[in-house]
Design a protein around this motif. Structure first.
Motif, short mmCIF file in Angstrom:
data_model
loop_
_atom_site.label_atom_id
_atom_site.label_comp_id
_atom_site.label_asym_id
_atom_site.label_seq_id
_atom_site.Cartn_x
_atom_site.Cartn_y
_atom_site.Cartn_z
N TRP A 272 0.85 -1.19 0.00
CA TRP A 272 0.00 0.00 0.00
C TRP A 272 0.89 1.24 0.00
CZ3 TRP A 272 -1.75 -4.50 1.98
CH2 TRP A 272 -3.10 -4.83 1.86
N SER A 273 0.37 2.32 -0.55
CA SER A 273 1.08 3.59 -0.58
C SER A 273 0.38 4.59 0.34
CB SER A 273 1.12 4.17 -2.00
OG SER A 273 1.58 5.51 -2.00
N LEU A 274 1.15 5.25 1.20
CA LEU A 274 0.55 6.22 2.11
C LEU A 274 -0.14 7.35 1.35
CD1 LEU A 274 0.12 7.11 5.02
CD2 LEU A 274 2.40 8.15 5.00
N THR A 275 0.39 7.71 0.21
CA THR A 275 -0.22 8.78 -0.58
C THR A 275 -1.66 8.47 -0.93
OG1 THR A 275 1.93 9.43 -1.51
CG2 THR A 275 -0.04 10.05 -2.75
N SER A 276 -1.97 7.21 -1.18
CA SER A 276 -3.34 6.84 -1.57
C SER A 276 -4.27 6.72 -0.37
CB SER A 276 -3.32 5.51 -2.34
OG SER A 276 -2.94 4.44 -1.49
N LEU A 277 -3.73 6.80 0.85
CA LEU A 277 -4.55 6.63 2.04
C LEU A 277 -4.93 7.93 2.73
CD1 LEU A 277 -2.82 3.57 3.80
CD2 LEU A 277 -4.83 3.56 2.31
N VAL A 278 -4.25 9.04 2.41
CA VAL A 278 -4.48 10.27 3.17
C VAL A 278 -5.42 11.25 2.49
CG1 VAL A 278 -2.29 10.16 4.38
CG2 VAL A 278 -2.42 11.38 2.20
N GLY A 279 -5.83 10.98 1.25
CA GLY A 279 -6.69 11.92 0.56
C GLY A 279 -5.87 13.04 -0.06
N PRO A 280 -6.52 14.09 -0.56
CA PRO A 280 -5.81 15.19 -1.22
C PRO A 280 -4.80 15.84 -0.28
CG PRO A 280 -8.18 15.34 -1.59
CD PRO A 280 -7.99 14.30 -0.54
N ASP A 294 4.88 1.51 0.49
CA ASP A 294 5.81 1.82 1.58
C ASP A 294 5.48 1.01 2.81
OD1 ASP A 294 4.22 3.63 3.66
OD2 ASP A 294 3.61 4.31 1.67
N GLY A 295 6.42 0.94 3.73
CA GLY A 295 6.29 0.10 4.91
C GLY A 295 5.23 0.55 5.89
N TYR A 296 5.04 1.87 6.02
CA TYR A 296 4.05 2.34 6.99
C TYR A 296 2.63 2.04 6.51
CZ TYR A 296 1.14 5.31 9.90
OH TYR A 296 0.15 5.77 10.75
N ALA A 297 2.32 2.44 5.29
CA ALA A 297 0.97 2.19 4.76
C ALA A 297 0.66 0.70 4.70
CB ALA A 297 0.82 2.82 3.38
N THR A 298 1.64 -0.09 4.29
CA THR A 298 1.43 -1.53 4.18
C THR A 298 1.32 -2.17 5.56
OG1 THR A 298 2.67 -1.55 2.10
CG2 THR A 298 2.29 -3.67 3.17
N GLY A 299 2.23 -1.79 6.46
CA GLY A 299 2.18 -2.36 7.81
C GLY A 299 0.89 -2.05 8.52
N ASN A 355 10.49 6.01 8.47
CA ASN A 355 11.01 4.64 8.52
C ASN A 355 10.79 4.04 9.91
OD1 ASN A 355 11.91 5.20 5.95
ND2 ASN A 355 14.08 5.25 6.50
N ASP A 356 10.89 4.86 10.93
CA ASP A 356 10.66 4.37 12.30
C ASP A 356 9.24 3.83 12.43
OD1 ASP A 356 13.16 5.49 12.61
OD2 ASP A 356 12.48 7.19 13.82
N ALA A 357 8.27 4.62 11.96
CA ALA A 357 6.87 4.18 12.03
C ALA A 357 6.65 2.96 11.13
CB ALA A 357 5.94 5.32 11.61
N ALA A 358 7.25 2.99 9.94
CA ALA A 358 7.09 1.88 9.00
C ALA A 358 7.61 0.57 9.61
CB ALA A 358 7.84 2.18 7.70
N THR A 359 8.77 0.65 10.24
CA THR A 359 9.36 -0.56 10.82
C THR A 359 8.50 -1.10 11.94
OG1 THR A 359 11.57 0.21 10.21
CG2 THR A 359 11.43 -1.48 11.92
N ALA A 360 8.00 -0.22 12.79
CA ALA A 360 7.18 -0.65 13.92
C ALA A 360 5.89 -1.31 13.44
CB ALA A 360 6.86 0.54 14.81
N TYR A 361 5.21 -0.72 12.48
CA TYR A 361 3.94 -1.29 12.04
C TYR A 361 4.15 -2.54 11.17
CZ TYR A 361 1.18 2.31 14.19
OH TYR A 361 0.57 3.10 15.13
N ALA A 362 5.27 -2.61 10.47
CA ALA A 362 5.60 -3.85 9.77
C ALA A 362 5.80 -4.99 10.77
CB ALA A 362 6.85 -3.66 8.92
#
Length: 370
Positions: A272-280, A294-299, A355-362
């Motif tokens: 998943w891409s964070l850009t597609s999850l946050v709206g405009p 990216d790792g955050y959106a996917t995690g 990356n910190d958030a991405a790693t944690a949620y992954a």
């Protein structure tokens, strides 16, 4: 790349597709990833944050960030068993001690940000934000032991005292507004309120059922339900997570609608891409947003779906978990994500915040995989 479409036209079919054999994947190879390296990355970043002068606050404490510290508090305990750890790590204990100090001295400690030093409304935003994060950190820690501590109870008392009781935002809390996505923007009060709900649902000893907080919980649920339709997919993923911790927050059909929404924006590569999850949204520096997985959106997406009961038998879930396993830097232990606010230098100390958030949620998603 094109996002995936589910191809289901009714909620009934969505539920059947997600939970029954029609969406299943019978071959489920072992997910291979480097837990030790992930823990080392998380510990290293948390250690740096705790000693960073910009994060320092009064009484020799430090503030709790949504990109580094909170994800660390939620994810690091999930690695204890795998790594053979018998107790909390050194940095975890320092974090708990830090939060405990501020909770016990709540009426004496200075806010993380104040009107005087930063700008209008920052004192109340800081207090509201911190009260929720303190409660979540301590309740998550206590969930490991099964006993809600006196300090966690005090943190919840501080939190409930700041819940808004009237107006359009009734049931929510004042939250940071620094015009930064995804945690400090115009819609972030919803995210913060979702974290408050998760803190309550995470707390051991059936804290969510005590009589003293039922009125607070009622207006919290009403706020989350009432504002849900106007939220970004990212905030609705948070609501899906809430629904697992606080049963009754979502009606079954609303839950399935969010599951469908999250799966519909999965990318062809399984992430998943964070850009597609946050709206405009546009970056402050005018640079284009990153659109790759990216790792955050996917995690977060995978973890929220797991909390909702979706397992690896679902093909899309299996692909999401595979993306996470395949996209860890096995040497450094981290997953990549990208700032929504400006182009960052990943070689700097502040550049890797996402990356910190991405790693944690992954880590959360991979350790929860079933």
């Amino acid at each position: 790349m094109m996002t995936k479409a589910i191809g289901i036209t009714t909620i009934t079919c969505v539920a059947a597709c997600l939970l029954a054999a029609g969406a299943s994947n019978t071959s489920q190879p072992t997910i291979s990833w480097n837990q030790k390296a992930a823990a080392a990355y998380l510990d290293g970043r948390e250690g740096w944050w705790m000693n960073w002068s910009t994060a320092a606050r009064d009484r020799k404490t430090f503030c709790i960030s949504c990109h580094t510290v909170l994800p660390y508090a939620l994810s690091r305990p999930t690695l204890h068993s795998t790594l053979g750890e018998q107790s909390t790590s050194l940095n975890e204990q320092k974090l708990i001690d830090n939060v405990t100090t501020r909770v016990r001295l709540w009426k004496e400690v200075e806010p993380w940000y104040s009107d005087e030093n930063v700008g209008v409304h920052k004192t109340r935003e800081s207090r509201g934000t911190e009260s929720i994060l303190n409660a979540l950190v301590l309740s998550s820690h206590d969930a490991e032991t099964g006993t809600l501590s006196a300090d966690a109870k005090l943190a919840f008392a501080n939190m409930w005292a700041l819940q808004q009781q009237t107006g359009d935002e009734k049931g929510s809390w004042y939250w940071y507004q620094f015009d930064n996505q995804p945690w400090e923007a115009y819609d972030s009060a919803y995210y913060g309120t979702a974290l408050a709900a998760i803190a309550v649902g995470t707390a051991p000893q059936n804290y969510r059922s005590i009589p003293e907080i039922q009125t607070n919980l009622k207006i919290l649920r009403e706020y989350l339900r009432g504002k849900a339709s106007k939220q970004s997919p990212l905030n609705r993923a948070m609501l899906l997570w809430v629904s697992a911790k606080l049963p009754g927050t979502l009606e079954p059909e609303d839950k399935q609608s969010i599951i469908k929404e999250i799966l519909s924006v999965q990318r062809e590569d399984g992430g998943w891409s964070l850009t597609s999850l946050v709206g405009p949204w546009k970056r402050h520096d005018g640079t284009p947003l990153e659109t790759m997985s990216d790792g955050y959106a996917t995690g977060l997406s995978v973890y929220a779906l797991e909390e909702a009961g979706i397992t690896r038998k679902n093909l899309q879930m299996n692909e999401g978990l595979s993306w996470l396993a395949n996209n860890q830097d096995k040497t450094e232990g981290r997953w990549l994500a990208y700032s929504l606010n400006k182009k960052r230098d990943l070689s700097s100390n502040t550049g890797p915040f996402m990356n910190d958030a991405a790693t944690a949620y992954a880590v959360l998603a991979l350790t929860q995989a079933k």
